[in-house]
Design a protein around this motif. Sequence first.
Motif, short mmCIF file in Angstrom:
data_model
loop_
_atom_site.label_atom_id
_atom_site.label_comp_id
_atom_site.label_asym_id
_atom_site.label_seq_id
_atom_site.Cartn_x
_atom_site.Cartn_y
_atom_site.Cartn_z
N ALA A 178 90.60 -14.17 134.81
CA ALA A 178 91.46 -15.20 134.91
C ALA A 178 91.10 -16.44 135.44
O ALA A 178 91.88 -17.54 134.88
CB ALA A 178 92.61 -14.65 136.12
N TYR A 179 90.05 -16.44 135.95
CA TYR A 179 89.34 -17.76 136.42
C TYR A 179 88.04 -18.02 136.06
O TYR A 179 87.23 -18.80 136.96
CB TYR A 179 89.63 -17.94 138.02
CG TYR A 179 89.12 -17.10 138.95
CD1 TYR A 179 87.53 -17.26 139.01
CD2 TYR A 179 89.48 -16.13 139.17
CE1 TYR A 179 86.86 -16.42 140.09
CE2 TYR A 179 89.04 -15.15 140.15
CZ TYR A 179 87.74 -15.34 140.38
OH TYR A 179 87.09 -14.35 141.14
N PHE A 180 87.44 -17.11 135.05
CA PHE A 180 86.01 -17.04 134.65
C PHE A 180 85.79 -18.41 134.08
O PHE A 180 86.29 -19.05 133.33
CB PHE A 180 86.13 -16.01 133.43
CG PHE A 180 84.56 -16.12 132.65
CD1 PHE A 180 83.61 -15.72 133.33
CD2 PHE A 180 84.60 -16.45 131.44
CE1 PHE A 180 82.21 -15.69 132.60
CE2 PHE A 180 83.49 -16.61 130.69
CZ PHE A 180 82.24 -16.10 131.42
N LYS A 181 84.52 -19.09 134.76
CA LYS A 181 84.06 -20.44 134.43
C LYS A 181 85.28 -21.38 134.66
O LYS A 181 85.09 -22.54 134.11
CB LYS A 181 83.64 -20.41 133.15
CG LYS A 181 82.25 -19.37 133.21
CD LYS A 181 81.39 -19.74 134.05
CE LYS A 181 80.25 -18.80 134.07
NZ LYS A 181 78.92 -18.97 134.96
N ASN A 182 86.31 -21.26 135.40
CA ASN A 182 87.45 -22.14 135.55
C ASN A 182 87.68 -22.24 137.08
O ASN A 182 88.56 -21.66 137.44
CB ASN A 182 88.83 -21.67 134.84
CG ASN A 182 89.95 -22.70 134.71
OD1 ASN A 182 89.86 -23.53 135.46
ND2 ASN A 182 90.76 -22.41 133.82
N PRO A 183 86.95 -23.21 137.83
CA PRO A 183 87.17 -23.32 139.28
C PRO A 183 88.47 -23.91 139.78
O PRO A 183 88.91 -23.65 140.77
CB PRO A 183 86.13 -24.40 139.74
CG PRO A 183 85.75 -25.23 138.31
CD PRO A 183 85.99 -24.15 137.10
N ASP A 184 89.15 -24.73 139.02
CA ASP A 184 90.60 -25.21 139.30
C ASP A 184 91.44 -23.87 139.08
O ASP A 184 92.32 -23.94 140.31
CB ASP A 184 91.05 -26.39 138.12
CG ASP A 184 90.16 -27.47 138.15
OD1 ASP A 184 89.55 -28.00 139.23
OD2 ASP A 184 90.19 -28.24 136.83
N GLN A 188 93.63 -22.49 142.43
CA GLN A 188 94.94 -22.44 142.49
C GLN A 188 95.39 -21.32 143.00
O GLN A 188 96.50 -20.74 143.75
CB GLN A 188 95.57 -22.58 141.00
CG GLN A 188 96.84 -22.25 140.55
CD GLN A 188 97.51 -22.32 139.16
OE1 GLN A 188 96.52 -22.75 138.38
NE2 GLN A 188 98.56 -21.94 138.90
N LEU A 189 94.66 -20.17 142.72
CA LEU A 189 94.78 -18.81 142.96
C LEU A 189 94.87 -18.59 144.77
O LEU A 189 95.53 -18.20 145.27
CB LEU A 189 93.96 -17.61 142.49
CG LEU A 189 94.05 -17.36 140.97
CD1 LEU A 189 92.89 -16.74 140.58
CD2 LEU A 189 95.36 -16.81 140.73
N GLU A 190 93.69 -19.21 145.16
CA GLU A 190 93.49 -19.47 146.70
C GLU A 190 94.72 -19.58 147.17
O GLU A 190 95.22 -19.37 148.29
CB GLU A 190 92.07 -20.40 146.92
CG GLU A 190 90.95 -19.51 146.77
CD GLU A 190 89.79 -20.52 146.74
OE1 GLU A 190 90.00 -21.67 147.16
OE2 GLU A 190 88.58 -20.28 146.43
N LYS A 191 95.32 -21.15 146.81
CA LYS A 191 96.73 -21.64 147.59
C LYS A 191 97.73 -20.68 147.15
O LYS A 191 98.57 -20.65 148.19
CB LYS A 191 96.81 -23.01 146.94
CG LYS A 191 95.77 -24.11 146.96
CD LYS A 191 96.01 -25.48 146.57
CE LYS A 191 95.06 -26.40 146.75
NZ LYS A 191 95.17 -27.74 146.01
N SER A 192 97.83 -19.85 146.20
CA SER A 192 98.79 -19.25 145.75
C SER A 192 98.80 -17.93 146.91
O SER A 192 99.97 -17.50 147.37
CB SER A 192 98.87 -18.60 144.44
OG SER A 192 100.04 -17.92 144.26
#
Length: 415
Positions: A178-184, A188-192
């Motif tokens: 879901a976040y492959f090569k997508n640091p943003d 977002q997942l960390e904050k969620s």
Amino acid sequence: MPSVVDSLGLISKTMEKILDFVANDEVLSNDFREYLEYNNIEIETEKEFNNVIIQYMLEEKMQNGLRVLEYFRRNNETESDVISALQNSFCAVFKINKILSNAYEVVCLTSGVNLEIIPMVKMSHLKQIGRFDYIQARIVELGNVYYILEIYDVISEFDVFKATTTAIKYMIQNPKSAYFKNPDKKLQLEKSVEEFSLKFNEYFKSNFVVTTNKKVDELISCFNEYRLDNKKTDFSALIEKPQNYKYINIEQYNSNDEGFINSAIGGFSTHKETYDVALWMDKKRGLYIIPFFETFLKCFDEKIEGENNCIKEFLTSDKIPPSVMKYACENKVSFFDKINEVLKTEFSNLEEVLFNTKAVFLDEGVYSPVITLFNSDLFSSLISVENPKTANKEIGRNDLCPCGSGKKYKNCCLK
């Protein structure tokens, strides 16, 4: 850095070596037979055999919880970079934006990133794949170059529903895609996770709550209302226990595209059997929905129907976080005796158990499927994608919402 040709040769050579090892190593050969038997897999053609053994080699764990590739690594001297790349390979759905002479320019549906991926066969062998089609494929990264290990299916550019549901299915199986090569997206997942954890503990006053599959959908809805609107509904009537504790295989309910999505975040009430389900909040990884949680704990105290399969599933499944094992270890005196009996191991401490059975979680960037879905633009888009199987069917107010939220239609998309 090796050339593309050299890398392709290295990957192919390593794959062949692993396949030979699986065939000739007595431990792995026996384990592969048990894997086929446990999953009721019957192989009739050479193509089916190749698909199954590659799946086993790249995705599955041995009966003792150790990944096949890790077992190979520990018993062979081979190219560690290639083995690491294979261990990190994953399946996803990619939309083809451009066809090059030896590669595809694609967008990964789960993470939204643009990539150039190189097939391991000549492009002339892939003439059936057109621009804007979707490919269901496994990719591996080696030396900052992306290769297609295998293409499992080609989905027409017009079948957006199938492409979307297949991509979501892979995202549930491997949330990291879901976040492959997508640091943003990772941020977002960390904050969620932080937000879910705070709200969960405020609402339930605990890091887990247990009910049955008949009530868990409503319980999830109540929590979601509190998470979104601070509406604190009394959930005490939704807490219940099954009459009998036993372990059954519920994967049969999740075999179609709609079933796995519903069951991933709810929708368990449609199952004929009644069993216990826990909402488990892992403060590092998010909310997990765990069927047979209490059944698993009871396996350490009394005789439970299907207990060996239950214990094996909890230990080897990547859908069960290490925090559950830590809880069981701290609260069950017979923890090590029982798991060693089932897995035929000699574990003596929790770190050893987790290293061998939950190695995927050693990476802190592993999030629960629920958190991943709630933050997925792709999953949100599924609501507006027309399912050709249900496009002309009327949805009742009290039916489960087709978006897969686990809520009734009148309490979800009908609003």
